[in-house]
Design an enzyme around this catalytic site. Structure first.
Site, PDB file in Angstrom:
ATOM      1  N   ARG A 174     -20.587 -24.939 -10.082  1.00 23.30           N
ATOM      2  CA  ARG A 174     -20.625 -23.475 -10.090  1.00 23.30           C
ATOM      3  C   ARG A 174     -21.333 -22.955  -8.840  1.00 23.30           C
ATOM      4  O   ARG A 174     -21.855 -23.736  -8.048  1.00 23.30           O
ATOM      5  CB  ARG A 174     -21.286 -23.009 -11.382  1.00 23.30           C
ATOM      6  CG  ARG A 174     -20.387 -23.309 -12.604  1.00 23.30           C
ATOM      7  CD  ARG A 174     -21.117 -23.078 -13.900  1.00 23.30           C
ATOM      8  NE  ARG A 174     -21.729 -21.767 -13.946  1.00 23.30           N
ATOM      9  CZ  ARG A 174     -22.774 -21.445 -14.713  1.00 23.30           C
ATOM     10  NH1 ARG A 174     -23.324 -22.347 -15.492  1.00 23.30           N
ATOM     11  NH2 ARG A 174     -23.254 -20.221 -14.693  1.00 23.30           N
ATOM     12  N   GLN A 220       1.075  11.721  -4.619  1.00 23.17           N
ATOM     13  CA  GLN A 220       2.285  12.231  -5.281  1.00 23.17           C
ATOM     14  C   GLN A 220       1.954  12.348  -6.769  1.00 23.17           C
ATOM     15  O   GLN A 220       1.814  11.347  -7.463  1.00 23.17           O
ATOM     16  CB  GLN A 220       3.463  11.277  -5.067  1.00 23.17           C
ATOM     17  CG  GLN A 220       4.763  11.816  -5.647  1.00 23.17           C
ATOM     18  CD  GLN A 220       5.868  10.756  -5.719  1.00 23.17           C
ATOM     19  OE1 GLN A 220       5.599   9.562  -5.797  1.00 23.17           O
ATOM     20  NE2 GLN A 220       7.112  11.221  -5.692  1.00 23.17           N
ATOM     21  N   ARG A 250       9.495  -1.568 -14.883  1.00 22.82           N
ATOM     22  CA  ARG A 250      10.178  -2.821 -15.195  1.00 22.82           C
ATOM     23  C   ARG A 250       9.246  -4.037 -15.190  1.00 22.82           C
ATOM     24  O   ARG A 250       9.593  -5.112 -15.651  1.00 22.82           O
ATOM     25  CB  ARG A 250      11.338  -3.034 -14.200  1.00 22.82           C
ATOM     26  CG  ARG A 250      12.501  -2.094 -14.436  1.00 22.82           C
ATOM     27  CD  ARG A 250      13.456  -2.032 -13.252  1.00 22.82           C
ATOM     28  NE  ARG A 250      12.961  -1.167 -12.175  1.00 22.82           N
ATOM     29  CZ  ARG A 250      13.607  -0.939 -11.039  1.00 22.82           C
ATOM     30  NH1 ARG A 250      14.768  -1.523 -10.807  1.00 22.82           N
ATOM     31  NH2 ARG A 250      13.099  -0.125 -10.120  1.00 22.82           N
ATOM     32  N   ASP A 266       6.583  -2.264  -2.480  1.00 25.17           N
ATOM     33  CA  ASP A 266       7.043  -3.380  -3.320  1.00 25.17           C
ATOM     34  C   ASP A 266       7.977  -4.323  -2.572  1.00 25.17           C
ATOM     35  O   ASP A 266       8.750  -5.048  -3.177  1.00 25.17           O
ATOM     36  CB  ASP A 266       7.723  -2.840  -4.592  1.00 25.17           C
ATOM     37  CG  ASP A 266       9.038  -2.143  -4.316  1.00 25.17           C
ATOM     38  OD1 ASP A 266       9.358  -1.887  -3.137  1.00 25.17           O
ATOM     39  OD2 ASP A 266       9.769  -1.849  -5.284  1.00 25.17           O
ATOM     40  N   LYS A 292       2.383  -1.332 -10.227  1.00 20.39           N
ATOM     41  CA  LYS A 292       3.182  -2.423  -9.670  1.00 20.39           C
ATOM     42  C   LYS A 292       2.653  -2.944  -8.335  1.00 20.39           C
ATOM     43  O   LYS A 292       2.544  -4.167  -8.145  1.00 20.39           O
ATOM     44  CB  LYS A 292       4.636  -1.987  -9.493  1.00 20.39           C
ATOM     45  CG  LYS A 292       5.490  -3.076  -8.862  1.00 20.39           C
ATOM     46  CD  LYS A 292       6.960  -2.804  -8.955  1.00 20.39           C
ATOM     47  CE  LYS A 292       7.397  -1.751  -7.985  1.00 20.39           C
ATOM     48  NZ  LYS A 292       8.857  -1.536  -8.066  1.00 20.39           N
ATOM     49  N   LEU A 349       5.449   3.878   0.750  1.00 18.94           N
ATOM     50  CA  LEU A 349       5.602   4.514  -0.557  1.00 18.94           C
ATOM     51  C   LEU A 349       5.061   3.583  -1.636  1.00 18.94           C
ATOM     52  O   LEU A 349       5.532   2.448  -1.777  1.00 18.94           O
ATOM     53  CB  LEU A 349       7.075   4.819  -0.834  1.00 18.94           C
ATOM     54  CG  LEU A 349       7.808   5.595   0.278  1.00 18.94           C
ATOM     55  CD1 LEU A 349       9.248   5.856  -0.125  1.00 18.94           C
ATOM     56  CD2 LEU A 349       7.078   6.896   0.596  1.00 18.94           C
ATOM     57  N   ALA A 350       4.083   4.078  -2.377  1.00 17.67           N
ATOM     58  CA  ALA A 350       3.429   3.195  -3.360  1.00 17.67           C
ATOM     59  C   ALA A 350       2.953   3.969  -4.582  1.00 17.67           C
ATOM     60  O   ALA A 350       1.931   3.639  -5.179  1.00 17.67           O
ATOM     61  CB  ALA A 350       2.255   2.476  -2.697  1.00 17.67           C
ATOM     62  N   ALA A 351       3.695   4.996  -4.957  1.00 11.99           N
ATOM     63  CA  ALA A 351       3.230   5.848  -6.060  1.00 11.99           C
ATOM     64  C   ALA A 351       3.866   5.503  -7.397  1.00 11.99           C
ATOM     65  O   ALA A 351       3.434   5.985  -8.435  1.00 11.99           O
ATOM     66  CB  ALA A 351       3.500   7.315  -5.727  1.00 11.99           C
TER      67      ALA A 351
HETATM   68  C1  UD1 Z   1      14.872   1.652  -3.727  1.00 12.96           C
HETATM   69  C2  UD1 Z   1      16.034   2.384  -3.065  1.00 12.96           C
HETATM   70  C3  UD1 Z   1      17.244   1.447  -3.045  1.00 12.96           C
HETATM   71  C4  UD1 Z   1      16.896   0.174  -2.304  1.00 12.96           C
HETATM   72  C5  UD1 Z   1      15.653  -0.489  -2.908  1.00 12.96           C
HETATM   73  C6  UD1 Z   1      15.187  -1.604  -1.995  1.00 12.96           C
HETATM   74  C7  UD1 Z   1      15.816   4.767  -3.577  1.00 12.96           C
HETATM   75  C8  UD1 Z   1      16.258   5.878  -4.433  1.00 12.96           C
HETATM   76  N1  UD1 Z   1      16.351   3.562  -3.829  1.00 12.96           N
HETATM   77  O1  UD1 Z   1      15.250   1.392  -5.052  1.00 12.96           O
HETATM   78  O2  UD1 Z   1      18.311   2.069  -2.390  1.00 12.96           O
HETATM   79  O3  UD1 Z   1      17.982  -0.737  -2.362  1.00 12.96           O
HETATM   80  O4  UD1 Z   1      14.559   0.462  -3.007  1.00 12.96           O
HETATM   81  O5  UD1 Z   1      14.069  -2.250  -2.527  1.00 12.96           O
HETATM   82  O6  UD1 Z   1      15.025   4.965  -2.678  1.00 12.96           O
HETATM   83  N2  UD1 Z   1       8.037   5.375  -5.238  1.00 12.96           N
HETATM   84  C9  UD1 Z   1       7.146   6.414  -5.102  1.00 12.96           C
HETATM   85  N3  UD1 Z   1       7.388   7.567  -5.763  1.00 12.96           N
HETATM   86  C10 UD1 Z   1       8.469   7.757  -6.541  1.00 12.96           C
HETATM   87  C11 UD1 Z   1       9.385   6.693  -6.687  1.00 12.96           C
HETATM   88  C12 UD1 Z   1       9.142   5.510  -6.006  1.00 12.96           C
HETATM   89  O7  UD1 Z   1       6.152   6.298  -4.382  1.00 12.96           O
HETATM   90  O8  UD1 Z   1       8.602   8.868  -7.087  1.00 12.96           O
HETATM   91  C13 UD1 Z   1       7.771   4.101  -4.513  1.00 12.96           C
HETATM   92  C14 UD1 Z   1       7.530   2.934  -5.440  1.00 12.96           C
HETATM   93  O9  UD1 Z   1       6.148   2.770  -5.691  1.00 12.96           O
HETATM   94  C15 UD1 Z   1       8.116   1.762  -4.685  1.00 12.96           C
HETATM   95  C16 UD1 Z   1       9.160   2.396  -3.776  1.00 12.96           C
HETATM   96  O10 UD1 Z   1       8.906   3.776  -3.747  1.00 12.96           O
HETATM   97  O11 UD1 Z   1       7.161   1.114  -3.880  1.00 12.96           O
HETATM   98  C17 UD1 Z   1      10.579   2.140  -4.294  1.00 12.96           C
HETATM   99  O12 UD1 Z   1      10.720   2.626  -5.601  1.00 12.96           O
HETATM  100  P1  UD1 Z   1      11.564   1.832  -6.677  1.00 12.96           P
HETATM  101  O13 UD1 Z   1      11.581   2.631  -7.915  1.00 12.96           O
HETATM  102  O14 UD1 Z   1      11.122   0.438  -6.757  1.00 12.96           O
HETATM  103  O15 UD1 Z   1      13.014   1.904  -6.010  1.00 12.96           O
HETATM  104  P2  UD1 Z   1      14.224   0.914  -6.227  1.00 12.96           P
HETATM  105  O16 UD1 Z   1      14.903   1.217  -7.503  1.00 12.96           O
HETATM  106  O17 UD1 Z   1      13.799  -0.454  -5.975  1.00 12.96           O
HETATM  107 CA    CA Z   2      11.877  -1.453  -5.727  1.00 14.54          CA
END
Ligand code: UD1
Ligand code: CA
Length: 453
Positions: free
Chosen positions: A329, A72, A14, A102, A21, A7-9
């Site tokens: 260089r 997404q 923050r 992440d 990110k 998941l990387a969308a």
């Molecule tokens: C998430 C988990 C949390 C966990 C933590 C661990 C959820 C709701 N929460 O929280 O329980 O403890 O990771 O690191 O899953 N992303 C998408 N699409 C979206 C939202 C997020 O692709 O619509 C991706 C982000 O790019 C990221 C990852 O999902 O790589 C996690 O999203 P992030 O918002 O960082 O979740 P956390 O609040 O860290």
């Molecule tokens: Ca996260």
């Protein structure tokens, strides 16, 4: 045989950055590349990356990796993100690993452990870790060995917030996954579709959910600049320790920065503040002085770079040295015994063995013959405003201080150029070229002027 989704969308609000990110670099490589390489280490039958925010740039970073990309459009939560991978995995018969772009410190073996649990009959397995400060993570609810759910911080009561076992964001699922995902609702504080809600959904369908406990470090997620720095510090410490085990000497190792693409040999010495980037390669016994920066640069065994030197795309042979304060260089090649001293810049130039350029010179697009001496302030004027031209300096030639060699021009073997000359024509072998105003002494002139004659 398993599949893997990353998941990387997300935008990564923050981080307070224009850059998506997952593209923030860790030791010169985007964070996402770590997640992709960890996934690839387990040989998935399919690897799908869900992209969204900053899509074009993220796709660029994925170039060259054998991945499929799902899109997404709106970032409605982690469960919604995963759902976007469904068209790629609909009829996939095996288990699916899910990780986050992440979370760069996860190891392949830990993920392998999650897959095993599904192989043993769990419907779903997730990685949990115990953190002294669980702020920001989902808290794990348990009843003994059984995991009941994971509650996001925003939705947690103070008692739940006090729980220190957290969800690391790494999961394995059986093929029931995409049916379960459709049951996720967004009735929570963030109005998002939460992936951890699958715990309750799997349980409601009578499936076992296994929690695998991991090491705290592996779970570090990067949401802020501070966390990015912490993760980079961990990667750096691991890398330094590995090179020291292999025989590299680091003085004040905590001050040394190097990237995973760098290669070092035993008995290399790195002084404090050294920065080594890209495809830099340093041979046995070579030494890099304090606060030097080397990028894509090769130091052959026994070469020396002195403090505060900056070298990019250079090659330095054994017995040659550069610096302090030298600037090398791309295309600078220093052969055996060459000495390039302070405030000397060398670009796209070959310096044959024993060339000396001790101070304050510019050598660009030049070939300098064996043993030639380049005085202070010598400049190859290689640019006429439109094109670059070459300068050839013969073996054993002596170029006096502050000479300008206007390229294209050739100074023959053994020739001399007088200090302050502007050389616009070739100089024959063994000749002396002087090209400057002749000195005139006017007897008594200074005194007469002073006395107001
Ligand atoms: C998430 C988990 C949390 C966990 C933590 C661990 C959820 C709701 N929460 O929280 O329980 O403890 O990771 O690191 O899953 N992303 C998408 N699409 C979206 C939202 C997020 O692709 O619509 C991706 C982000 O790019 C990221 C990852 O999902 O790589 C996690 O999203 P992030 O918002 O960082 O979740 P956390 O609040 O860290
Ligand atoms: Ca996260």
């Amino acid at each position: 045989m398993h599949a893997h989704v990353i998941l990387a969308a997300g935008q990564g609000t923050r981080m307070r950055s224009r850059l998506p990110k997952v593209l923030h670099p860790l030791l010169g490589k985007p964070m996402l590349a770590y997640a992709v390489e960890t996934a690839l280490a387990l040989n998935p039958a399919k690897l799908v990356v869900v992209v969204g925010h900053g899509k074009e740039k993220v796709l660029e970073a994925l170039e060259g990796y054998p991945v499929e990309v799902a899109f997404q459009k709106e970032q409605l939560g982690t469960a919604h993100a995963l759902l976007q991978a469904e068209p790629f995995l609909k009829d996939f018969p095996g288990p699916t690993l899910v990780t986050q772009g992440d979370t760069p410190l996860l190891s392949p073996s830990t993920l392998g452990g999650l897959l095993e649990r599904v192989g043993e009959g769990a419907g779903m397995a997730l990685l949990t870790v115990e953190l002294s400060d669980p702020t920001g993570y989902g808290r794990i609810l348990r009843q003994g060995e059984e995991v009941l759910g994971s509650v996001e911080e925003k939705d947690a009561t103070p008692e739940v917030r006090a729980i220190r076992e957290v969800n690391a964001g790494a999961y394995a699922f059986d093929p029931f996954l995409f049916r379960a995902l459709k049951e996720v609702r967004n009735e929570n504080a963030a109005r998002e579709y939460y992936l951890p809600d699958l715990i309750a959904i799997y349980r409601a369908h009578g499936k076992r959910v296994a929690a695998v406990r991991g090491a705290a470090e592996e779970a570090l997620g990067v949401n802020t600049r501070e966390e990015l720095a912490r993760v980079e510090g961990i990667l750096l410490a691991r890398l330094r320790a590995e090179w020291m085990r292999r025989g590299v000497r680091m003085i004040l190792p905590e001050s040394v920065y190097l990237e995973p693409s760098v290669e070092l040999a035993p008995d290399v010495t790195l002084w404090p503040g050294v920065v080594l980037k890209g495809k830099t390669r340093i041979g046995e016994g070579a030494e890099v002085g304090p606060y030097a920066l080397l990028e894509d640069t090769v130091l052959e065994p026994g070469a020396r770079v002195l403090g505060h030197t900056v070298a990019q795309g250079a090659v330095i042979a054994g017995g040659a040295d550069a610096g302090p304060f030298a600037r090398l260089r791309p295309g600078a090649v220093l052969r055996e015994g060459v000495h390039v001293g302070n405030f000397v810049e060398v670009k796209n130039s070959l310096l044959h063995p024993g060339v000396k350029a001790g101070h304050l010179a510019y050598l660009g697009d030049a070939e300098v013959g064996e043993g030639a001496n380049i005085g202070a302030g010598v400049i190859t004027a290689n640019y006429d405003g439109k094109r670059k031209h070459r300068t050839w300096i013969g073996k054993g030639a002596f170029i006096g201080s502050n000479a300008v060699l206007v390229a294209p021009v050739r100074v023959g073997d053994g020739a001399m150029v007088g200090a302050g000359s502007v050389i616009t024509q070739d100089v024959p072998e063994e000749a002396l070229a002087v090209a400057r105003g002749r000195q005139r002494n006017l007897e008594g002139y200074a005194r007469r002027k002073r006395e107001g004659e």
